[in-house]
Design a protein around this motif. Structure first.
Motif, PDB file in Angstrom:
ATOM      1  N   GLY A 163     -13.210 -54.592  16.461  1.00 45.17           N
ATOM      2  CA  GLY A 163     -13.904 -54.694  15.179  1.00 45.17           C
ATOM      3  C   GLY A 163     -15.278 -55.311  15.328  1.00 45.17           C
ATOM      4  N   LEU A 164     -15.395 -56.284  16.224  1.00 47.25           N
ATOM      5  CA  LEU A 164     -16.691 -56.937  16.437  1.00 47.25           C
ATOM      6  C   LEU A 164     -17.712 -55.958  16.993  1.00 47.25           C
ATOM      7  N   SER A 165     -17.258 -55.044  17.826  1.00 44.39           N
ATOM      8  CA  SER A 165     -18.180 -54.083  18.429  1.00 44.39           C
ATOM      9  C   SER A 165     -18.544 -52.946  17.486  1.00 44.39           C
ATOM     10  N   LEU A 166     -17.723 -52.701  16.458  1.00 41.58           N
ATOM     11  CA  LEU A 166     -17.944 -51.565  15.561  1.00 41.58           C
ATOM     12  C   LEU A 166     -18.415 -51.963  14.160  1.00 41.58           C
ATOM     13  N   PHE A 167     -18.106 -53.188  13.732  1.00 40.16           N
ATOM     14  CA  PHE A 167     -18.355 -53.563  12.326  1.00 40.16           C
ATOM     15  C   PHE A 167     -19.135 -54.864  12.188  1.00 40.16           C
ATOM     16  N   SER A 168     -20.000 -55.163  13.141  1.00 37.48           N
ATOM     17  CA  SER A 168     -20.779 -56.392  13.048  1.00 37.48           C
ATOM     18  C   SER A 168     -22.269 -56.051  13.136  1.00 37.48           C
ATOM     19  N   PRO A 169     -23.041 -56.289  12.066  1.00 33.22           N
ATOM     20  CA  PRO A 169     -22.589 -56.801  10.749  1.00 33.22           C
ATOM     21  C   PRO A 169     -22.055 -55.695   9.848  1.00 33.22           C
ATOM     22  N   ASN A 170     -22.438 -54.418  10.135  1.00 38.34           N
ATOM     23  CA  ASN A 170     -22.000 -53.266   9.353  1.00 38.34           C
ATOM     24  C   ASN A 170     -21.429 -52.220  10.301  1.00 38.34           C
TER      25      ASN A 170
ATOM     26  N   THR B 279     -21.264 -49.595  12.727  1.00 37.65           N
ATOM     27  CA  THR B 279     -22.353 -49.091  13.553  1.00 37.65           C
ATOM     28  C   THR B 279     -21.878 -48.837  14.978  1.00 37.65           C
ATOM     29  N   LEU B 280     -22.580 -47.932  15.649  1.00 40.12           N
ATOM     30  CA  LEU B 280     -22.358 -47.681  17.078  1.00 40.12           C
ATOM     31  C   LEU B 280     -23.547 -48.177  17.905  1.00 40.12           C
ATOM     32  N   GLU B 281     -24.376 -49.010  17.267  1.00 41.15           N
ATOM     33  CA  GLU B 281     -25.591 -49.476  17.922  1.00 41.15           C
ATOM     34  C   GLU B 281     -25.292 -50.289  19.179  1.00 41.15           C
ATOM     35  N   HIS B 282     -24.225 -51.087  19.125  1.00 41.48           N
ATOM     36  CA  HIS B 282     -23.902 -51.945  20.272  1.00 41.48           C
ATOM     37  C   HIS B 282     -23.490 -51.101  21.482  1.00 41.48           C
ATOM     38  N   TYR B 283     -22.783 -50.011  21.231  1.00 39.35           N
ATOM     39  CA  TYR B 283     -22.423 -49.110  22.329  1.00 39.35           C
ATOM     40  C   TYR B 283     -23.648 -48.362  22.839  1.00 39.35           C
ATOM     41  N   ALA B 284     -24.568 -48.046  21.920  1.00 44.37           N
ATOM     42  CA  ALA B 284     -25.798 -47.388  22.349  1.00 44.37           C
ATOM     43  C   ALA B 284     -26.606 -48.294  23.269  1.00 44.37           C
ATOM     44  N   GLN B 285     -26.619 -49.596  22.971  1.00 47.06           N
ATOM     45  CA  GLN B 285     -27.327 -50.545  23.840  1.00 47.06           C
ATOM     46  C   GLN B 285     -26.728 -50.570  25.243  1.00 47.06           C
ATOM     47  N   ILE B 286     -25.407 -50.433  25.306  1.00 48.00           N
ATOM     48  CA  ILE B 286     -24.744 -50.461  26.620  1.00 48.00           C
ATOM     49  C   ILE B 286     -25.186 -49.275  27.460  1.00 48.00           C
ATOM     50  N   PHE B 287     -25.145 -48.080  26.868  1.00 47.87           N
ATOM     51  CA  PHE B 287     -25.442 -46.867  27.633  1.00 47.87           C
ATOM     52  C   PHE B 287     -26.942 -46.641  27.816  1.00 47.87           C
ATOM     53  N   GLU B 288     -27.754 -47.337  27.035  1.00 47.86           N
ATOM     54  CA  GLU B 288     -29.200 -47.235  27.212  1.00 47.86           C
ATOM     55  C   GLU B 288     -29.737 -48.249  28.215  1.00 47.86           C
ATOM     56  N   ASN B 289     -28.940 -49.268  28.510  1.00 44.57           N
ATOM     57  CA  ASN B 289     -29.370 -50.310  29.445  1.00 44.57           C
ATOM     58  C   ASN B 289     -28.786 -50.032  30.822  1.00 44.57           C
ATOM     59  N   PRO B 290     -29.595 -49.642  31.792  1.00 44.59           N
ATOM     60  CA  PRO B 290     -29.060 -49.305  33.124  1.00 44.59           C
ATOM     61  C   PRO B 290     -28.423 -50.487  33.838  1.00 44.59           C
ATOM     62  N   VAL B 291     -28.824 -51.705  33.470  1.00 49.73           N
ATOM     63  CA  VAL B 291     -28.248 -52.885  34.129  1.00 49.73           C
ATOM     64  C   VAL B 291     -26.765 -53.003  33.807  1.00 49.73           C
ATOM     65  N   TYR B 292     -26.416 -52.814  32.526  1.00 48.66           N
ATOM     66  CA  TYR B 292     -25.016 -52.891  32.129  1.00 48.66           C
ATOM     67  C   TYR B 292     -24.188 -51.836  32.852  1.00 48.66           C
ATOM     68  N   LEU B 293     -24.690 -50.616  32.877  1.00 49.85           N
ATOM     69  CA  LEU B 293     -23.957 -49.521  33.514  1.00 49.85           C
ATOM     70  C   LEU B 293     -23.818 -49.752  35.016  1.00 49.85           C
ATOM     71  N   GLU B 294     -24.845 -50.296  35.623  1.00 46.73           N
ATOM     72  CA  GLU B 294     -24.800 -50.559  37.065  1.00 46.73           C
ATOM     73  C   GLU B 294     -23.761 -51.622  37.395  1.00 46.73           C
ATOM     74  N   ILE B 295     -23.686 -52.668  36.577  1.00 45.81           N
ATOM     75  CA  ILE B 295     -22.712 -53.727  36.820  1.00 45.81           C
ATOM     76  C   ILE B 295     -21.290 -53.209  36.641  1.00 45.81           C
ATOM     77  N   VAL B 296     -21.067 -52.415  35.589  1.00 44.90           N
ATOM     78  CA  VAL B 296     -19.735 -51.841  35.377  1.00 44.90           C
ATOM     79  C   VAL B 296     -19.366 -50.916  36.532  1.00 44.90           C
ATOM     80  N   ALA B 297     -20.316 -50.094  36.986  1.00 46.01           N
ATOM     81  CA  ALA B 297     -20.058 -49.188  38.111  1.00 46.01           C
ATOM     82  C   ALA B 297     -19.761 -49.980  39.381  1.00 46.01           C
ATOM     83  N   ASP B 298     -20.515 -51.056  39.625  1.00 45.76           N
ATOM     84  CA  ASP B 298     -20.267 -51.900  40.802  1.00 45.76           C
ATOM     85  C   ASP B 298     -18.879 -52.542  40.731  1.00 45.76           C
ATOM     86  N   THR B 299     -18.465 -52.930  39.530  1.00 51.02           N
ATOM     87  CA  THR B 299     -17.146 -53.528  39.356  1.00 51.02           C
ATOM     88  C   THR B 299     -16.046 -52.552  39.760  1.00 51.02           C
TER      89      THR B 299
END
Length: 274
Positions: free
Chosen positions: A34-41, A43-63
């Motif tokens: 719920g925090l990722s989908l409904f904060s504050p309204n 939205t899918l903006e938080h997921y968009a930030q993840i896939f738009e930021n190569p650092v996040y994707l690189e860390i997840v891939a390294d994991t």
């Protein structure tokens, strides 16, 4: 009508467990989603930030890459070790299994710091290699991916060995004798009989090591020294230092979904071999 609504016998005994799982497991997951989908309204903006930021994707891939490497090496080490234990006498098997279980009584933090003594530039391993003349300068184990993998394998190897041992010790040796009596050579017997029947245990142990590695925090934080970033250390940064709880919840949700997908694939691969 009331007879139709009658609960199964013994259902009342499961209510405490149901409440425990709901409060301490399901509710945090639902809150995270719920925090990722409904904060504050909504939205899918938080997921968009993840896939738009190569650092996040690189860390997840390294994991995931480190988890695959750890699970693979643990399998290569754990399988022959478990097989060797089954060849011992019963009393020696008990001793061997006890030795494998003993590290569970030692804190992961203590065991991880012990590897600093072993892997440091002036540590036991580098010191021995230098004295033997095998290397000219110390190998950089610490604060590198190799040190994280070594420390993680040390902690999670029992989770690989114990399921394998439990399967191998119950293996019907008459199947091997039957294959040998039909003219199969030892390697053929192992490849066509023993390995396929123990493959489900390999899949179970490897999937367990893989999933546990995905959420490891202490070992990467200490042996990685901040230079080896994994998802757990990234979440710690986003929650305690940045902070960005919504993006952290989104990353955790993505990790959970991908982990469940891999778990399903692991288990499906294991059941196909039975």
């Amino acid at each position: 009508m009331f007879n139709r609504l009658r609960l199964p016998k013994g259902f009342g005994f499961t209510i405490p467990l149901f409440l425990l799982i709901t409060i301490f497991f399901n509710f945090p997951l639902i809150y995270m989603l719920g925090l990722s989908l409904f904060s504050p309204n909504p939205t899918l903006e938080h997921y968009a930030q993840i896939f738009e930021n190569p650092v996040y994707l690189e860390i997840v891939a390294d994991t995931f890459r480190i988890a695959f490497i750890t699970a693979g090496i643990a399998t290569l080490m754990g399988y022959p070790l478990a097989y060797w234990i089954t060849k011992l006498s019963l009393s020696k098997q008990i001793i061997a299994v006890t030795i494998i279980i003993l590290p569970f009584f030692v804190s992961i933090l203590v065991r991880t710091y012990a590897w600093i003594v072993m892997l440091g530039n002036a540590g036991v391993i580098n010191g021995t290699l230098l004295k033997l003349g095998l290397i000219g300068s110390p190998i950089q184990f610490l604060y590198d991916e190799i040190g994280v993998v070594i420390g993680t394998i040390n902690i999670l190897l029992p989770f690989m060995v114990l399921p394998l041992y439990a399967t191998m010790v119950q293996f019907d040796r008459r199947l091997l004798l039957a294959a040998s009596s039909l003219g199969a050579k030892p390697f053929t017997v192992f490849r066509r009989v023993y390995l396929p029947l123990t493959l489900p245990a390999i899949v179970s142990g490897a999937s367990l090591v893989f999933i546990l590695t995905l959420g490891f925090f202490v070992t990467p934080a200490i042996l990685g020294g901040g230079k080896v970033q994994m998802t757990a250390t990234l979440l710690d940064f986003l929650i305690n230092h940045y902070p960005d709880w919504e993006v952290a919840a989104g990353i955790a949700t993505v990790l959970l979904i991908v982990t469940l997908l891999f778990y399903f694939l692991f288990q499906r691969g294991g059941t196909k071999t039975t």
